[in-house]
Each structure stands twice: as structure tokens, then as C-alpha cells.
Write a protein that holds these residues in place. Structure first.
Motif, PDB file in Angstrom:
ATOM      1  N   PHE A  65       0.839  -1.195   0.000  1.00 51.12           N
ATOM      2  CA  PHE A  65       0.000   0.000   0.000  1.00 51.12           C
ATOM      3  C   PHE A  65       0.880   1.253   0.000  1.00 51.12           C
ATOM      4  O   PHE A  65       0.374   2.367  -0.029  1.00 51.12           O
ATOM      5  CB  PHE A  65      -0.844   0.043   1.275  1.00 51.12           C
ATOM      6  CG  PHE A  65      -1.952  -0.976   1.325  1.00 51.12           C
ATOM      7  CD1 PHE A  65      -3.230  -0.643   0.914  1.00 51.12           C
ATOM      8  CD2 PHE A  65      -1.729  -2.252   1.806  1.00 51.12           C
ATOM      9  CE1 PHE A  65      -4.259  -1.555   0.976  1.00 51.12           C
ATOM     10  CE2 PHE A  65      -2.756  -3.178   1.877  1.00 51.12           C
ATOM     11  CZ  PHE A  65      -4.029  -2.830   1.457  1.00 51.12           C
ATOM     12  N   SER A 126       1.364   3.893  10.200  1.00 49.54           N
ATOM     13  CA  SER A 126       0.063   3.662  10.836  1.00 49.54           C
ATOM     14  C   SER A 126       0.176   2.759  12.058  1.00 49.54           C
ATOM     15  O   SER A 126      -0.668   2.820  12.952  1.00 49.54           O
ATOM     16  CB  SER A 126      -0.893   3.024   9.845  1.00 49.54           C
ATOM     17  OG  SER A 126      -1.118   3.895   8.785  1.00 49.54           O
ATOM     18  N   GLN A 164      -5.293  -5.532  10.825  1.00 50.68           N
ATOM     19  CA  GLN A 164      -3.876  -5.617  10.476  1.00 50.68           C
ATOM     20  C   GLN A 164      -3.064  -6.019  11.713  1.00 50.68           C
ATOM     21  O   GLN A 164      -3.483  -5.771  12.851  1.00 50.68           O
ATOM     22  CB  GLN A 164      -3.414  -4.255   9.936  1.00 50.68           C
ATOM     23  CG  GLN A 164      -2.290  -4.346   8.924  1.00 50.68           C
ATOM     24  CD  GLN A 164      -0.919  -4.083   9.536  1.00 50.68           C
ATOM     25  OE1 GLN A 164      -0.816  -3.692  10.699  1.00 50.68           O
ATOM     26  NE2 GLN A 164       0.128  -4.291   8.769  1.00 50.68           N
ATOM     27  N   CYS A 166      -0.734  -4.823  13.286  1.00 53.45           N
ATOM     28  CA  CYS A 166      -0.356  -3.796  14.276  1.00 53.45           C
ATOM     29  C   CYS A 166      -1.257  -3.875  15.503  1.00 53.45           C
ATOM     30  O   CYS A 166      -0.835  -3.568  16.615  1.00 53.45           O
ATOM     31  CB  CYS A 166      -0.354  -2.398  13.667  1.00 53.45           C
ATOM     32  SG  CYS A 166      -1.970  -1.742  13.244  1.00 53.45           S
ATOM     33  N   ILE A 209     -12.224  -0.445  10.492  1.00 56.25           N
ATOM     34  CA  ILE A 209     -11.148  -0.291   9.490  1.00 56.25           C
ATOM     35  C   ILE A 209     -11.714   0.297   8.201  1.00 56.25           C
ATOM     36  O   ILE A 209     -12.644  -0.262   7.606  1.00 56.25           O
ATOM     37  CB  ILE A 209     -10.483  -1.647   9.190  1.00 56.25           C
ATOM     38  CG1 ILE A 209     -10.078  -2.346  10.490  1.00 56.25           C
ATOM     39  CG2 ILE A 209      -9.253  -1.452   8.304  1.00 56.25           C
ATOM     40  CD1 ILE A 209      -9.647  -3.785  10.300  1.00 56.25           C
ATOM     41  N   GLY A 211     -10.779   0.413   4.856  1.00 53.98           N
ATOM     42  CA  GLY A 211      -9.821  -0.164   3.909  1.00 53.98           C
ATOM     43  C   GLY A 211      -9.141  -1.364   4.554  1.00 53.98           C
ATOM     44  O   GLY A 211      -7.989  -1.279   4.992  1.00 53.98           O
ATOM     45  N   THR A 213      -7.097  -4.495   5.236  1.00 53.22           N
ATOM     46  CA  THR A 213      -5.838  -4.861   4.590  1.00 53.22           C
ATOM     47  C   THR A 213      -5.995  -6.045   3.642  1.00 53.22           C
ATOM     48  O   THR A 213      -5.398  -6.069   2.569  1.00 53.22           O
ATOM     49  CB  THR A 213      -4.801  -5.225   5.671  1.00 53.22           C
ATOM     50  OG1 THR A 213      -4.956  -4.324   6.759  1.00 53.22           O
ATOM     51  CG2 THR A 213      -3.402  -5.146   5.135  1.00 53.22           C
ATOM     52  N   ASP A 244      -9.292   2.909  11.954  1.00 54.48           N
ATOM     53  CA  ASP A 244      -8.011   2.605  11.324  1.00 54.48           C
ATOM     54  C   ASP A 244      -8.194   2.890   9.836  1.00 54.48           C
ATOM     55  O   ASP A 244      -8.582   2.026   9.053  1.00 54.48           O
ATOM     56  CB  ASP A 244      -7.649   1.139  11.576  1.00 54.48           C
ATOM     57  CG  ASP A 244      -6.340   0.752  10.892  1.00 54.48           C
ATOM     58  OD1 ASP A 244      -5.848   1.549  10.071  1.00 54.48           O
ATOM     59  OD2 ASP A 244      -5.833  -0.350  11.167  1.00 54.48           O
ATOM     60  N   SER A 247      -5.444   3.149   5.059  1.00 53.94           N
ATOM     61  CA  SER A 247      -5.501   3.328   3.604  1.00 53.94           C
ATOM     62  C   SER A 247      -6.619   4.266   3.186  1.00 53.94           C
ATOM     63  O   SER A 247      -6.446   5.110   2.308  1.00 53.94           O
ATOM     64  CB  SER A 247      -5.726   1.979   2.914  1.00 53.94           C
ATOM     65  OG  SER A 247      -4.630   1.136   3.170  1.00 53.94           O
ATOM     66  N   LYS A 272      -6.585   7.292  12.363  1.00 54.20           N
ATOM     67  CA  LYS A 272      -5.224   7.343  11.844  1.00 54.20           C
ATOM     68  C   LYS A 272      -5.227   7.058  10.362  1.00 54.20           C
ATOM     69  O   LYS A 272      -6.159   6.422   9.834  1.00 54.20           O
ATOM     70  CB  LYS A 272      -4.367   6.313  12.557  1.00 54.20           C
ATOM     71  CG  LYS A 272      -4.710   4.869  12.228  1.00 54.20           C
ATOM     72  CD  LYS A 272      -3.627   3.973  12.747  1.00 54.20           C
ATOM     73  CE  LYS A 272      -4.065   2.569  13.048  1.00 54.20           C
ATOM     74  NZ  LYS A 272      -3.525   1.570  12.166  1.00 54.20           N
ATOM     75  N   LYS A 277       0.814   5.824   2.563  1.00 51.40           N
ATOM     76  CA  LYS A 277      -0.036   4.957   1.734  1.00 51.40           C
ATOM     77  C   LYS A 277      -0.713   5.880   0.711  1.00 51.40           C
ATOM     78  O   LYS A 277      -0.029   6.452  -0.128  1.00 51.40           O
ATOM     79  CB  LYS A 277      -1.012   4.179   2.612  1.00 51.40           C
ATOM     80  CG  LYS A 277      -0.267   3.196   3.543  1.00 51.40           C
ATOM     81  CD  LYS A 277      -1.179   2.154   4.095  1.00 51.40           C
ATOM     82  CE  LYS A 277      -0.406   1.034   4.762  1.00 51.40           C
ATOM     83  NZ  LYS A 277      -0.118   1.292   6.188  1.00 51.40           N
TER      84      LYS A 277
END
Ligand SMILES: Cc1ncc(COP(=O)(O)O)c(C=O)c1O
Length: 465
Positions: A65, A126, A164, A166, A209, A211, A213, A244, A247, A272, A277
Motif C-alpha cells: 500500500f 500507521s 492488520q 499492528c 477499518i 480499507g 488490509t 483505522d 488506507s 489514523k 499509503k
């Protein structure tokens, strides 16, 4: 070569690369031990450059990304600013001011009710931004629980099983129980369905989220917030949402301006996005913004010297590159809203064209079609072939230069393998057509095999989200 440009460690004139004996200077030697003597700069460059040639081509890397192309003036700015340390606010006040300005621009773009006052900070990416947001959630929850005289030893965070990595890290490092809501064929994203089974008085927050992942799909933040409103009405728990938007944060404001996913929703406490990205900057910058300044507990903020006064900072690192922040501001003034609309709109058109093309090839079923962020995933239609799988196709595409990952979906869908294509600025319509040609030729070759390809053991190409 002028004396001042000669490497201080080069005692003798540098060998000429490519000239007689030039490459001989790069004699074999231990590469995992600090050598006793150094090389001339040109030779050392050649050594590292040559090895890095074996990497994949970043522009053809459809797994990432992260920004792989910027224009020439941006490259010039990057080269000029490469030495700047973001933490040296007093020494580089102009860079500090630009970081601050970017934060205000983003707080406004994402509809903070107090864009000129709220906390907005740059990060390395991120992941760091997520750690900071998660920490703020945990501290606020702890403070509230302590004030109520209740225990604070079992915090949990609710999120999709397709989150993701993270977030897994955050939960592990900060000792918060992750409660994963499994995605399924019926619920391809976290969508508020069944949320009451996961949320309780110990929930520090819910991650939505923008986008995902694995697929690029948007989670419906508004529906998730509405489900939490219902939970609050029924049980009294006031659970905040972190979006999140690693993206989607730099895509939705331009391509889906009417989609309510940000601070327009009161329940969204922080969000965030990855500057590196769809913020269109090279790797090394992310952003986290709080809805209002009071949502970030004061005890998490550290102060650094700045123009004789002090400046609040909230970050995990001390030193980190300042150049990417300047590049982020460059993209803002270079593109404006119209430029982001145009570039991301173009990427979305390419993604939609590719998704349509992939769907028509025959062997594939689309998981999604690239109309959220310009990313889409597809799987092999059940029963299509026993001769090859998507990992084989990834290997074939790699032979043609394209890096396209195949991976299993999370938890409840681990039996489903998908291939994902991330379309970014730089993947032009023409290149997209070439990719379709490569896909078509690879499929034709694989289909023409006499029997199934061997798949020894459990060896599959690894891919990390
Ligand atoms: C949804 C999401 N969150 C977080 C991250 C981590 O971002 P970074 O690589 O900037 O740390 C990613 C990376 O792809 C992502 O897709």
C-alpha cells in the motif's frame, strides 16, 4: 575527483568501477562481520547497489500500500531534507511548523470539531499511530474505572479478525485482550452485527477499518457506531471507536466525500491514516488525530523544547526522519483536493478496469471490486482446477516481474485463499492492461499443464499483513 569528495577512509585512489580490475575491488569477504578496512565510496555503493538490484521492482509491487512513486520536485525536496530529525523542533522550527500545519489540515479534512486545537501528530507509520491511539483508549478507560472504584486489570479491544497485525502487536505489548469478531461470507467486514456479544464494561474501544488490509473493503463505521449507541442505551457502556483509516483516510474524503466515517460521527474518538499509503509519500510517515484535545490524556504527552517554549509531543520514537513530513506538506500544496480526487480517481478507474478484466478471465471470483479504496481481491472459483492454485499463479506473475501476493483469509475463513491487487498512483491504465496480459498468459500456461503442479510439504510463499 576533488579532494573534498574523496572518502576520508580511502587511502589510495579509488579503483575505477567497470575499468580494468574495477569490480575486482569487490572481492569476496565476510559479509556478516564488520570488515577491518573500508572501501572507497564508489565501490561500497556498487556493492550495496548490486545486491539491492535483486529486490523486486517497487513499481510492479502490487502487494504494498506504500508509496513507490513521487515526482521529480518531491525527490529533490527529499534529498535536501534527508538529514532533518523530526524531534529537533527547536533546531528545525520550520519543519516543526509544517508538521503542525499538516495536522491542522488533516483534522479539518476529517471533520474534527476543533481542528485548530485538537492533537494531531505525525508518526513513523500507521502502526505507531495505532499504538498511540490504543494507549490513549486504555488510559482513559483506566481513569474512568478507577474513578468508579472498579477494577482495571482486564481491558479488551474489539476488532475484526481481518485487522492488520499492528493491532495484534498493540494488544500484546500493552496487555489488552484482543476480541476478534470473525468475518464470514455473510459478514465480509466488521459491520456492527453481533457486536453486543463482544463488547462489555472492560472494552476500551472498538476499531473500525476503513480499507481492510486483506481486501481493501471499507467497514461501515456509521453502522458500527450505531450498534455501539444501542449497546450504550441498553447497558450504559460508552465505548469509543478508533477508525483505522491507514488506507482509506486519504481516499474517502476525495472519492466518497458523503460517506460518514470520520469525526462527523460523534463516537469516533481518534483516527489514523498512512501518509505513506494513499497520502502519496514514500515510506516513513503516518498520522493520528483525536476528535478533541481532551480525548488524549495529558499524562501521555511529553514536552520538547521549541522556540524558547515547549511543544507537546506524543510518539513512541525520539529521533525519526523529518523529510517525510515535508513531503506530506508538499503533496498537500502540490495536489490540493482536486489533485487527490484526480489521482485517486484514476487509480480507482484502473482498479475497476482490472477487477472487471480479472472477473472475465474465467477462473476467478471477485471478493470485492475495487470501488472503496482502489484495491480488490479474488479467489479461484471452487472446482475450477486441481492443477494449480493461486500461489502458483503468484509465482508465474513474479517471473514476469509482477509482485501479487496470495494468502489465506483470517480465522473463520482460513480455507479461502485470495490474491490481492493494490492499485496506486503510478500503475497506469497501460500498465494495468499489461498486467491483464500477464495474468491471461499465466493462466493459459497453467491450464495447459498435463497434471497438477507438485506442492511439496506446506511450503507456500509467505505474506504478512
Ligand atoms: C488497515 C491497516 N492498518 C495498519 C497498517 C500498518 O501500517 P504501517 O505499515 O504504516 O505501520 C496497515 C498496513 O498495511 C493497514 O492496512
Amino acid at each position: 575527483m576533488p579532494a573534498h569528495r574523496r572518502s576520508p577512509i580511502a587511502a589510495s585512489p579509488p579503483p575505477r568501477i567497470g575499468g580494468p580490475g574495477g569490480f575486482a575491488g569487490l572481492a569476496a569477504g565476510p559479509r556478516t562481520e564488520l570488515p577491518e578496512d573500508g572501501l572507497d565510496g564508489e565501490l561500497a555503493y556498487q556493492l550495496v547497489h548490486d545486491e539491492a538490484m535483486l529486490d523486486g521492482n517497487a513499481r510492479l509491487n502490487l502487494a504494498t500500500f506504500v508509496g513507490t512513486w513521487m515526482d521529480r520536485p518531491a525527490d529533490r525536496l527529499y534529498a535536501e531534507a534527508i538529514q532533518k530529525n523530526m524531534i529537533d523542533k527547536d533546531e528545525y522550527p520550520a519543519t516543526a511548523e509544517i508538521e503542525e500545519r499538516c495536522g491542522r489540515i488533516l483534522a479539518r479534512l476529517w471533520h474534527s470539531p476543533e481542528p485548530d486545537r485538537t492533537i494531531a501528530t505525525s508518526t513513523l507509520g500507521s502502526s505507531e499511530a495505532g499504538m498511540l491511539a490504543g494507549m490513549a483508549f486504555k488510559r482513559r478507560w483506566q481513569a474512568r474505572r478507577r474513578a468508579e472504584g472498579r477494577p482495571t486489570d482486564r481491558p479488551n479491544l474489539v476488532l475484526s479478525s481481518a485487522a492488520q497485525v499492528c493491532w495484534e502487536k498493540f494488544a500484546n505489548y500493552w496487555e489488552v485482550e484482543p476480541r476478534y469478531v470473525p468475518i464470514s461470507e455473510e459478514h465480509k467486514t466488521l459491520d456492527g452485527h453481533d457486536l453486543e456479544r463482544y463488547v462489555d464494561e472492560n472494552t476500551i474501544g472498538v476499531v473500525a477499518i476503513l480499507g481492510v488490509t486483506y481486501t481493501g473493503m471499507y467497514e461501515p463505521v456509521k453502522e458500527i457506531a450505531a450498534a455501539l449507541d444501542r449497546i450504550q442505551a441498553a447497558r450504559g457502556w460508552d465505548v469509543p471507536v478508533h477508525v483505522d483509516a491507514a488506507s482509506g483516510g486519504f481516499v474517502a474524503p476525495f472519492l466518497q466525500p458523503d460517506l460518514e466515517w470520520d469525526f462527523r460521527l460523534e463516537r469516533v474518538g481518534s483516527l489514523k491514516a498512512g501518509g505513506h499509503k494513499y497520502g502519496l509519500v514514500y515510506p516513513g510517515v503516518g498520522w493520528v488525530v483525536w476528535r478533541t484535545a481532551d480525548l488524549l490524556p495529558e499524562e501521555l504527552v511529553f514536552r520538547v523544547s521549541y522556540l524558547g517554549g515547549d511543544m507537546p509531543t506524543f510518539c513512541l520514537n525520539f529521533s525519526r526522519p523529518g523529510a517525510q513530513v515535508l513531503l506530506q506538506y508538499y503533496t498537500f500544496v502540490r495536489l490540493g483536493r482536486e489533485g487527490f480526487r484526480r489521482l485517486h480517481g484514476n487509480s480507482r478507474d484502473v482498479a475497476r478496469m482490472l477487477a472487471d478484466g480479472v472477473a472475465k478471465l474465467g477462473p476467478f471470483e471477485l471478493w470485492n471490486d475495487g470501488s472503496d479504496i482502489p484495491v480488490f481481491a479474488y479467489r479461484l472459483a471452487p472446482g475450477y482446477t486441481d492443477k494449480w492454485n493461486l500461489h502458483d499463479l503468484s509465482a508465474m506473475l513474479r517471473q514476469r516481474g509482477w509482485l501479487v501476493p496470495s494468502y489465506p483469509m483470517p480465522d473463520s475463513l482460513t480455507g479461502t485463499t485470495v490474491q490481492r491487487i493494490v492499485v496506486r498512483n503510478g500503475l497506469t491504465h497501460d500498465l494495468g492492461l499489461k498486467l491483464l496480459d500477464s495474468l491471461r498468459a499465466s493462466v493459459a500456461y497453467l491450464d495447459s499443464l498435463d497434471g497438477p503442479l507438485p506442492h511439496p510439504g506446506t511450503v507456500t510463499p509467505s505474506f504478512h499483513h
